[in-house]
Every structure is written in structure tokens, then in C-alpha cells.
Design a protein around this motif. Structure first.
Motif, PDB file in Angstrom:
ATOM      1  N   ALA A 251       0.844  -1.209   0.000  1.00 18.15           N
ATOM      2  CA  ALA A 251       0.000   0.000   0.000  1.00 18.15           C
ATOM      3  C   ALA A 251       0.874   1.252   0.000  1.00 18.15           C
ATOM      4  N   VAL A 252       1.962   1.204   0.777  1.00 16.39           N
ATOM      5  CA  VAL A 252       2.879   2.356   0.824  1.00 16.39           C
ATOM      6  C   VAL A 252       3.503   2.571  -0.559  1.00 16.39           C
ATOM      7  N   ALA A 253       3.928   1.481  -1.190  1.00 16.79           N
ATOM      8  CA  ALA A 253       4.573   1.601  -2.507  1.00 16.79           C
ATOM      9  C   ALA A 253       3.601   2.184  -3.531  1.00 16.79           C
TER      10      ALA A 253
ATOM     11  N   VAL B 230      -5.646   4.073  -2.098  1.00 21.03           N
ATOM     12  CA  VAL B 230      -5.310   2.665  -1.894  1.00 21.03           C
ATOM     13  C   VAL B 230      -6.253   2.139  -0.816  1.00 21.03           C
ATOM     14  N   THR B 231      -6.938   1.030  -1.122  1.00 13.80           N
ATOM     15  CA  THR B 231      -7.823   0.420  -0.124  1.00 13.80           C
ATOM     16  C   THR B 231      -7.246  -0.941   0.255  1.00 13.80           C
ATOM     17  N   VAL B 232      -7.042  -1.128   1.546  1.00 16.08           N
ATOM     18  CA  VAL B 232      -6.527  -2.407   2.054  1.00 16.08           C
ATOM     19  C   VAL B 232      -7.698  -3.165   2.661  1.00 16.08           C
ATOM     20  N   ILE B 233      -7.889  -4.418   2.233  1.00 16.30           N
ATOM     21  CA  ILE B 233      -8.968  -5.249   2.792  1.00 16.30           C
ATOM     22  C   ILE B 233      -8.340  -6.263   3.732  1.00 16.30           C
TER      23      ILE B 233
ATOM     24  N   VAL C 182      -8.003   1.449   5.333  1.00 16.56           N
ATOM     25  CA  VAL C 182      -8.060   0.021   5.649  1.00 16.56           C
ATOM     26  C   VAL C 182      -9.497  -0.348   5.990  1.00 16.56           C
ATOM     27  N   ILE C 183      -9.999  -1.387   5.352  1.00 14.95           N
ATOM     28  CA  ILE C 183     -11.322  -1.919   5.716  1.00 14.95           C
ATOM     29  C   ILE C 183     -11.071  -3.222   6.458  1.00 14.95           C
TER      30      ILE C 183
END
Ligand SMILES: Cc1cc2nc3c(=O)[nH]c(=O)nc-3n(C[C@H](O)[C@H](O)[C@H](O)COP(=O)(O)OP(=O)(O)OC[C@H]3O[C@@H](n4cnc5c(N)ncnc54)[C@H](O)[C@@H]3O)c2cc1C
Length: 471
Positions: free
Chosen positions: A17-19, A27-30, A129-130
Motif C-alpha cells: 500500500a505504501v509503494a 489505496v484500499t486495504v482489505i 483500511v477496511i
């Protein structure tokens, strides 16, 4: 507006996500789990309770992705241990010499590393972040991945579209099936399983160790014909030690208190057992099993645009080599470099997937080259006779054990600061073929080079005697 979707919010996912964050709008993190807001255990990271060493190459990659990471780790009590000066090692081919050389690892809890990385990464507003949400499928077709189907904790499902999807769901990733469901061929998988198991326990170090103590690594012997037995002791933050016991098929460590101590005493040298007798155990003994080497050859697929597998989702290495977190960081760094040079352009997936495969090739060869000799190994790879390789690997380590120059080069590779090809120079190969210039160190000689252990044991015995007199 461009969006990247990262599946899994473990170390690889957060670093990916950082990259991505500088190159897409959001950017969505699941993440299936809930992420703690401190350095604490969580359900989705069961191995987080075990010893985790961060190799220098991985630490440097972390600092490039998130400047200040290692400074924060040290400020929170992490230890910088040089391989040659701060770790007493009994390798499969004998005790290693102590000397001055900078190849190092960082020793602290896995929870601290993840916490510091999350703190720094989530300062970036473009990353969301979800949590408590599971990925259940990919969307798109065999040519392009366009998003993922997710299920929230309450059971509600939805599709999230994205221009780029990174699978970072770890060793049990279901991405091979999800891609097959889109019409791609099944990704080829290779594994080699020596039946490795860990039993780990935390200890409060005795007050006499307040100024610190070197680490101990008693590594399993891969070429003895017997199951491998190993033990370690690593200083952690807050005056704690973590003690991993390691065994391969037929020799896995027990998880009851007495069995744990007996196993520690029965490995090739009882130093770890002597040291933990001076410390107070904290909490339960935790087991981790099923620790095989496994890689999914995504780079050999017709990689669909908009998809990447990173970290343990692509390659899982036996924890004995302590390279998983570092490969996660180096993989994210190569994603960032490709994005910097070319942006989100066609071909990105194929290029980064190939970079990630190359980064893991050396560590994979080392792991397979050793682990294949443990008894009862299971694998789906054709490994060949390996007689020369077995002789050469053994000769290399026997020579390196008493040759600081050769050992320093080996450490550079083990800490992922140099590639395996750096060890293949003519002078080095000649040194190995000539063999060790002197006999192996005896246990007494190796321990004499680390007087800190005897000093600690004597100081604890003295305090106990004084207490008996006054008590
Ligand atoms: C016993 C043991 C000791 C180890 N020691 C070391 C060491 O000393 N040094 C080292 O560098 N490495 C070590 N490793 C390896 C290291 O733990 C891994 O390489 C590292 O955790 C990989 O990170 P990851 O983010 O790729 O995967 P993980 O850490 O497994 O993270 C995957 C994430 O995805 C989430 N997830 C999974 N499925 C879904 C889904 N369907 N939907 C949404 N979220 C999902 C999980 O909850 C988790 O948060 C060790 C491993 C073990 C088992």
C-alpha cells in the motif's frame, strides 16, 4: 480517479500500500482481521507470537519505503545484533568464529515491527483500511483483474473495483483458485516440507542481564541423517527473551513446560537450557507447525494485467532462514521502483512479478539445498542426486566456520545485503575447495569467545547464594 486494492493487511499488504500510494489516488486495504492499535497479538497473524528476526537487507528496504522505521524500532527497545559479533552460532557444520563484521539483524517482537510499520504507513491519508472483511474472489477476466469481491463481517458482500490489485493474503492465499475462476491456468506450485515445527516461549530476563546479552542460535543439522533439532535465545524489547525450539519431522518440539526444558537441554548444546533456567517464563508455549517451503510460480503464468502476488502469497520460506519479512519489504520496494519509472502502465504486473520471483530465488535455493537433507522430507520437485551439492555445501560451511572472510560473505548473503552470485568469486571458491585451515572450534573455545554467558550464569548463581544467606 485511480484506485489500488490490497488484499490482506499484514506486513506485505501494508508495504505494498505504501509503494502504491504515491502513484494512485487511493489505496484500499482489505483485511479479514482487526488490526490492533499497539504492538499486540492478533488472530490473523498466528506466527506473530514466535521469534522473528529482521535481516539487514529487509531493514534497509523498510527504511527506504518508510523512513525512520528502524530508528523507531531501536527507540522502542529492538536490538541490532551483528551476526559475527552478537550471536553465538552452532551451525550444522560446527561453531562459528566471533569477529568484527557489520552484517546484522534486528531482534524484537514481530508485533513491534508490524505496529511501527502501520503507524508510519497509515499517516498517509490516501491509504484506507477496511477491517473484518474477507476477500472471497477476484473480478475481471483472464487478461485483466479489475477488482475483488469482499464479504463484510455481517455477511454483506460487495465488489470493489480497482486499477491494480495486490494479493498479500499470506501463505494460505486462495489467489490461485481465484485466478483459475477467471479462466487462467492453475498456477504451478512447488513445495518442500521437512516437517519443521516451532515451539516458542517468552521469558523475563534476569536482572543480571539488564545490560544486554548476545543471542544464541543452535541450528538444526540438515545432513546428519537424524531429525534436525535446534534452539535459540534472542533478546527482545522490554528486558524480555524469546526462545524458539525447532525440530524437523520425527523430532518436533513439545509444548508442555517440562518437555520444553528437556528438549532445550537435549539439543546439540545445553546453553539455551542453562540460560532459561535463570529467567521467568511468561505466558504459554506456542506451537507453529506445517512450516514448509512453498512457492507459487506466478511469473510463469500469462500474468493478467492489474494483478500482483507479494510476500508469503508468492513464496513462503522455512522460518529457519528468517527471510519472509525481508522479502516482503524488498518486493514492495521493487513495486515502488517500477511504479516510479513507468507508472501504472501495461506490463507492470509481469515485470514486478518477475522481480519478486528473482528476489526469492537465492533464499529459495539455500532453503531447499539444506532442507532436502532432513529425514522424511516431502516434496513435489525433482531434486536429483545432489551428491556434489551436498559435499560442497558442507565443505563451504565447515570452511566458513573458521574463516572470517568466507563467513562474512556468507552473512552478507544470509542477511540479504548481497546476492548469492557474490559468493561465487574464484578466490572464494578456491578457499572452499582448499577446505578449513584449522580444526573446528570446540564448544569450550566457542563459549570462551562469548564470556558474557558464563558471566551471567555466575552472577545469577551469586545472587541466588546471597539471597539464601540473607533469607
Ligand atoms: C514460526 C514462524 C517464524 C518466522 N520467523 C521469521 C523470521 O524470523 N524472520 C522473517 O523475516 N520471517 C519469519 N517468518 C515469516 C513471516 O512471518 C512471513 O514471511 C510474513 O508474515 C509474511 O507477511 P505477509 O504479509 O505476506 O503474510 P501474513 O503475515 O500471513 O499476512 C496476511 C494477512 O492477510 C490477511 N488475510 C488472509 N486471508 C484473507 C482474506 N481472504 N481476506 C482478507 N484478509 C485476509 C490475514 O489476516 C493477514 O493479516 C516466520 C514465520 C513463521 C510461521
Amino acid at each position: 480517479m485511480t484506485r489500488a486494492l490490497v488484499l490482506g493487511g499484514g506486513l506485505s499488504g501494508v508495504l505494498a500500500a505504501v509503494a502504491l500510494s504515491r502513484h494512485v489516488d487511493e489505496v484500499t486495504v482489505i483485511e479479514g482481521d482487526r488490526l490492533p492499535d499497539g504492538p499486540r497479538p492478533r488472530r490473523g497473524l498466528p506466527q506473530g507470537q514466535q521469534a522473528h528476526m529482521l535481516m539487514a537487507g529487509g531493514a534497509q528496504a523498510l527504511d527506504q519505503l518508510l523512513p525512520g522505521t528502524t530508528a523507531r524500532l531501536y527507540a522502542a527497545g529492538a536490538h541490532r545484533l551483528t551476526m559475527a559479533g552478537h550471536i553465538l552460532t552452532l551451525s550444522g557444520e560446527g561453531w562459528f568464529e566471533r569477529f568484527d563484521h557489520d552484517a546484522y539483524l534486528i531482534s524484537c517482537s514481530r508485533h513491534l515491527i508490524d505496529h511501527v510499520v502501520r503507524q508510519l504507513a497509515f499517516r498517509d491519508d490516501s491509504i484506507t483500511v477496511i477491517e473484518s472483511t474477507k476477500v472471497i474472489a477476484l473480478t475481471g477476466d483472464a487478461k485483466r483483474v479489475t477488482g475483488a469481491r469482499v464479504e463484510h463481517q455481517g455477511g454483506e458482500e460487495r465488489t470493489i473495483s480497482a486499477d491494480f490489485v495486490v494479493d498479500a493474503t499470506g501463505s494460505r492465499s486462495r489467489a490461485p483458485q481465484w485466478l483459475a475462476d477467471l479462466g487462467l491456468p492453475q498456477v504451478r506450485e512447488e513445495f518442500l516440507d521437512a516437517g519443521l515445527a516451532y515451539a516458542g516461549r517468552w521469558y523475563e530476563a534476569p536482572a543480571e542481564a539488564a545490560d544486554g546479552l548476545p543471542a544464541v542460535l543452535i541450528q538444526p543439522e540438515p545432513r546428519s541423517g537424524r531429525p534436525g533439532y535446534g534452539a535459540g535465545l534472542l533478546p527482545q524489547e522490554d528486558g524480555k527473551w524469546i526462545v524458539p525450539l525447532i525440530g524437523t519431522r520425527g523430532g518436533q518440539p513439545p509444548t508442555d513446560g517440562d518437555g520444553f526444558l528437556e528438549f532445550a537441554r537435549g539439543v546439540r548444546h545445553p546453553l539455551v537450557a542453562d540460560l532459561i533456567a535463570t529467567a521467568r517464563p511468561i505466558g504459554e508455549i506456542r506451537a507453529s507447525r506445517g512450516l514448509a517451503n512453498r512457492r507459487r510460480l506466478y511469473d510463469r503464468l500469462p500474468v493478467p494485467e492489474g494483478f500482483l502476488a507479494i510476500g508469503d502469497s508468492a513464496t513462503v520460506l522455512s522460518p529457519n532462514y528468517a527471510t519472509g519479512m525481508s522479502l516482503a519489504a524488498l518486493g514492495a520496494l521493487s513495486l515502488r521502483t517500477r511504479l516510479k519509472n513507468h507508472g501504472l502502465t501495461p506490463g507492470l504486473s509481469r515485470q514486478v512479478q518477475s522481480d519478486i520471483a528473482k528476489l526469492a530465488t537465492g533464499p529459495w535455493r539455500t532453503a531447499i539445498g539444506n532442507d532436502r537433507w532432513f529425514p522424511g522430507v516431502k516434496t513435489n520437485m525433482k531434486l536429483g542426486g545432489g551428491g556434489f551439492q551436498r559435499w560442497f555445501a558442507s565443505r563451504w560451511m565447515k570452511t566458513a566456520a573458521v574463516d572470517p572472510k568466507l563467513l562474512a560473505a556468507t552473512y552478507e548473503v544470509a542477511t540479504l545485503r548481497a546476492s548469492q552470485s557474490s559468493m561465487m568469486s574464484l578466490p572464494m571458491l578456491t578457499t572452499v575447495l582448499r577446505g578449513p585451515r584449522r580444526g573446528p572450534l570446540t564448544a569450550a573455545e566457542a563459549l570462551a569467545r562469548f564470556p558474557e554467558f558464563d558471566e551471567l550464569l555466575a552472577a545469577v548463581a551469586e545472587s541466588a547464594a546471597a539471597e539464601r544467606v540473607t533469607g
